[in-house]
Enzyme design. Sequence first.
Site, PDB file in Angstrom:
ATOM      1  N   ASP A  43       5.932  77.657  79.772  1.00  0.00           N
ATOM      2  CA  ASP A  43       7.350  77.770  80.092  1.00  0.00           C
ATOM      3  C   ASP A  43       7.650  79.203  80.522  1.00  0.00           C
ATOM      4  OD1 ASP A  43       7.872  75.126  79.466  1.00  0.00           O
ATOM      5  OD2 ASP A  43       8.418  75.560  77.391  1.00  0.00           O
TER       6      ASP A  43
ATOM      7  N   ASP B 286       9.430  70.514  83.880  1.00  0.00           N
ATOM      8  CA  ASP B 286      10.585  70.079  83.086  1.00  0.00           C
ATOM      9  C   ASP B 286      11.805  69.877  83.980  1.00  0.00           C
ATOM     10  OD1 ASP B 286       8.992  70.409  80.813  1.00  0.00           O
ATOM     11  OD2 ASP B 286       9.764  72.422  80.416  1.00  0.00           O
TER      12      ASP B 286
END
Length: 111
Positions: free
Chosen positions: A67, A81
Amino acid sequence: INEKIAFSLPVSDLLIIALIIVALIFVTYMYLAVLPRRVVSAIAFGLIWGGSLSNISDRLRFGGVVDFLQIGISPIFNFADLGITIGLLCFFLLFLKKRKTKRCQHNHKTT
């Protein structure tokens, strides 16, 4: 590397992959059997599958997803995502539109 799932909830890798597979089966069913065949639904389907496969690939290679994006105070996320989220939002809106159209057609038939 984020070893957890959405909102940083701790879950085992095996359970995460099982949940992703079940979700992909449901999304595939929705795409093939429920949603109207439109370019938008095909793009949404591709975003969901692509994002999911990307996250599974990261989990298998790195033990978690990488991330690196954050907007304001949002949780940190990645492009996979983002694709999944946009795809699911499109699916949801298409589903609502189909229900509304079906309800309007039903009302016209009964009057």
